[in-house]
Write an enzyme that holds these catalytic residues in place. Structure first.
Site, mmCIF file in Angstrom:
data_model
loop_
_atom_site.group_PDB
_atom_site.id
_atom_site.type_symbol
_atom_site.label_atom_id
_atom_site.label_comp_id
_atom_site.label_asym_id
_atom_site.label_seq_id
_atom_site.Cartn_x
_atom_site.Cartn_y
_atom_site.Cartn_z
ATOM 1 N N LYS A 114 0.857 -1.193 0.000
ATOM 2 C CA LYS A 114 0.000 0.000 0.000
ATOM 3 C C LYS A 114 0.880 1.225 0.000
ATOM 4 C CE LYS A 114 -4.474 0.986 0.199
ATOM 5 N NZ LYS A 114 -5.578 0.167 -0.343
HETATM 6 P P1 NAD Z 1 -12.784 7.565 -3.325
HETATM 7 O O1 NAD Z 1 -11.787 8.602 -3.007
HETATM 8 O O2 NAD Z 1 -13.195 7.372 -4.744
HETATM 9 O O3 NAD Z 1 -14.116 7.812 -2.470
HETATM 10 C C1 NAD Z 1 -14.107 7.996 -1.087
HETATM 11 C C2 NAD Z 1 -15.486 8.505 -0.663
HETATM 12 O O4 NAD Z 1 -15.509 8.604 0.764
HETATM 13 C C3 NAD Z 1 -15.805 9.895 -1.192
HETATM 14 O O5 NAD Z 1 -17.198 9.965 -1.463
HETATM 15 C C4 NAD Z 1 -15.459 10.793 -0.010
HETATM 16 O O6 NAD Z 1 -16.163 12.032 -0.013
HETATM 17 C C5 NAD Z 1 -15.883 9.912 1.143
HETATM 18 N N1 NAD Z 1 -15.252 10.237 2.414
HETATM 19 C C6 NAD Z 1 -13.932 10.493 2.657
HETATM 20 N N2 NAD Z 1 -13.749 10.770 3.959
HETATM 21 C C7 NAD Z 1 -14.985 10.658 4.555
HETATM 22 C C8 NAD Z 1 -15.466 10.829 5.862
HETATM 23 N N3 NAD Z 1 -14.652 11.183 6.865
HETATM 24 N N4 NAD Z 1 -16.799 10.606 6.097
HETATM 25 C C9 NAD Z 1 -17.614 10.271 5.091
HETATM 26 N N5 NAD Z 1 -17.232 10.112 3.817
HETATM 27 C C10 NAD Z 1 -15.927 10.306 3.556
HETATM 28 O O7 NAD Z 1 -12.230 6.208 -2.712
HETATM 29 P P2 NAD Z 1 -12.652 4.725 -3.093
HETATM 30 O O8 NAD Z 1 -11.695 4.194 -4.076
HETATM 31 O O9 NAD Z 1 -14.122 4.662 -3.364
HETATM 32 O O10 NAD Z 1 -12.321 3.965 -1.726
HETATM 33 C C11 NAD Z 1 -13.242 3.909 -0.650
HETATM 34 C C12 NAD Z 1 -12.815 2.796 0.294
HETATM 35 O O11 NAD Z 1 -12.797 1.549 -0.415
HETATM 36 C C13 NAD Z 1 -11.418 2.934 0.895
HETATM 37 O O12 NAD Z 1 -11.414 2.374 2.193
HETATM 38 C C14 NAD Z 1 -10.558 2.076 -0.035
HETATM 39 O O13 NAD Z 1 -9.365 1.637 0.581
HETATM 40 C C15 NAD Z 1 -11.524 0.941 -0.287
HETATM 41 N N6 NAD Z 1 -11.241 0.164 -1.486
HETATM 42 C C16 NAD Z 1 -11.193 0.764 -2.720
HETATM 43 C C17 NAD Z 1 -10.973 -0.013 -3.837
HETATM 44 C C18 NAD Z 1 -10.989 0.557 -5.222
HETATM 45 O O14 NAD Z 1 -10.941 -0.216 -6.193
HETATM 46 N N7 NAD Z 1 -11.102 1.863 -5.388
HETATM 47 C C19 NAD Z 1 -10.748 -1.398 -3.703
HETATM 48 C C20 NAD Z 1 -10.814 -1.975 -2.433
HETATM 49 C C21 NAD Z 1 -11.063 -1.175 -1.339
#
Ligand code: NAD
Length: 430
Positions: A114
């Site tokens: 990561k």
């Molecule tokens: P992203 O940046 O596209 O979206 C994050 C979302 O969370 C946004 O809507 C943001 O406004 C919101 N957010 C951030 N801080 C916040 C808070 N304090 N309270 C409420 N909302 C909040 O990120 P993503 O890629 O969608 O990732 C989201 C989660 O999923 C993370 O934990 C990431 O590690 C996990 N994840 C992502 C992927 C992927 O393929 N993108 C894969 C596995 C896991």
């Protein structure tokens, strides 16, 4: 359960401490070799750097960056790059550990890694984003490569960041190396279905959970009669909400960093997605009431999908949660204490390393397609994704029955069974 930690460097965050606690619980339940457990509790290597960037106003700002390899026993490291103002080395180390467990659980020939940069991405212009990710790529260039460690997007980064990383790496070695990152745009070797893969997977496992719960218990759930709430409306949350909506499930609320929106009759998710596309936030969405993120967690819905950041379901709000099924789209959204409490109340929790594995599974497909220069249709990608997720779900559910434990512990046991076998076969150098 008592927690025995080693470092003071990477074990300082609640997320890392929770990850170790969960691992110790799984190790105890399955009777894991103590030496294997000790090795899994620490990352293999962790790198920190400062990243100077010339800002648009001519000043130079210095950001802190990290890349952690937790384990490369099963293959090259795999894991996203996070842009977030509160990211720390310890948080990145915990997320790398989760990646190790996730890749092992779903049977990929990949390890866990990561990366992160302490930055508020909303405060940077596009040229500043580009300068930051390119300089970061140069700082970590010795650690990454298609056979070493393959980054991907995470919170605050997207396919454009991956395109800039690929270009920086390729320029430095003198030829195009698409396999150095996944989650790339289609035109430079991305995979169809990758952007939707994590959110889709989150919903596939909800379908499997409903099917299994209906077989086991007297209550009958049907996804097209269920209600849901989704915390976080980014790359994972908006796809998960839309996939639920497409299956007839009423998504009553979604939220982002600025708060949430609620409609008791169900939100028109494609319309919310359009609004998000135009305005970049849910704020000012006109066809719903405003609620806080905390109110969203307490809604009387059947399904809750935390899909934003870690540590949002804790002992402070666990008693207000009414959902029957929680599918963890985010990594580490729930503390161990909250998980144990909710499971004791009969909530069915689909843990992060299973629920959000769709992203890394299709990242693996992207890497394989790129290495072969042979690209699949979206239908093929989705079918293969569904197949891998179903197999993983069944193995976890099987271990949950065998060891009489919740799905979280069972998922870790399933990962560690494969990983520990590989570690024992490879032995300890020297
Ligand atoms: P992203 O940046 O596209 O979206 C994050 C979302 O969370 C946004 O809507 C943001 O406004 C919101 N957010 C951030 N801080 C916040 C808070 N304090 N309270 C409420 N909302 C909040 O990120 P993503 O890629 O969608 O990732 C989201 C989660 O999923 C993370 O934990 C990431 O590690 C996990 N994840 C992502 C992927 C992927 O393929 N993108 C894969 C596995 C896991």
């Amino acid at each position: 359960m008592s927690l025995s930690l080693n470092s003071g460097l990477w074990d300082t965050s609640p997320l890392f401490q929770n990850a170790v606690m969960d691992l110790e619980m799984a190790a105890k339940t399955m009777g894991l070799d103590h030496n294997v457990l000790e090795r899994l509790k620490s990352p293999k290597r962790a790198f920190c750097c400062s990243i100077p960037v010339r800002m648009d106003d001519g000043s130079v700002k210095v950001f802190e960056g990290y890349r952690v390899h937790h384990s490369i026993t099963l293959g090259p490291g795999k894991g996203g790059i996070r842009f977030h103002p509160e990211v720390t080395l310890s948080e990145v180390s915990a997320l790398a550990m989760l990646m190790t467990m996730k890749c092992s659980l779903v049977g990929l020939p990949l390890g866990g890694a990561k990366g992160g940069i302490r930055v508020d991405p909303s405060q940077l212009s596009r040229p500043e984003h580009q300068a930051l990710i390119r300089r970061y790529t140069m700082e970590i260039i010795g650690m990454i490569g298609p056979d070493k460690d393959i980054p991907a997007p995470d919170v605050g980064t997207d396919s454009q960041h991956m395109a800039w990383m690929m270009d920086t790496y390729s320029t430095s070695v003198g030829h195009a190396v698409p396999g150095v990152v996944t989650g790339k745009p289609m035109d430079i070797g991305g995979s169809l279905g990758r952007p939707e893969s994590t959110g889709r997977g989150v919903v596939y496992v909800i379908e499997h959970a409903i099917e299994m719960l209906n077989k086991k218990g007297p209550g009958k759930l049907a996804l097209n009669k269920c209600t849901a709430a989704v915390h976080g409306f980014g790359k994972v949350g908006n796809v998960a909400a839309n996939e639920l909506h497409l299956r007839g499930c009423k998504v009553l609320a979604v939220s982002d960093f600025y708060g949430g929106i609620y409609n008791k009759d169900g939100l028109d998710i494609p319309d919310v997605m359009d609004h998000m596309q135009k305005f970049g936030s849910l704020e000012k969405y006109p066809k719903a009431d405003r609620i806080s993120n905390e109110q969203l967690f307490a809604l009387p819905v059947d399904i809750l999908v935390p899909a934003a950041i870690d540590g949002v379901i804790t002992n402070k709000n666990m008693k207000s949660i009414k959902a029957k099924i929680i599918s963890e789209g985010a990594n580490g959204p729930m503390t161990s204490e909250a998980q144990q409490y909710l499971e004791s109340q009969g909530v069915f929790i689909i843990p992060d390393i299973l629920a959000n594995a769709g992203g890394v599974i299709v990242s693996y497909f992207e890497w394989v397609q790129g290495l072969q220069n042979f690209f699949w249709s979206e239908k093929e990608v989705n079918e293969k994704l569904a197949e891998v997720m179903l197999k993983a779900f069944n193995r976890v559910a099987g271990n949950s029955d065998k060891f009489k434990c919740g799905m979280k512990t069972a998922a870790l046991i399933t990962s560690v069974e494969r990983l520990s076998q590989a570690m024992l076969l490879r032995g300890l150098f020297p």
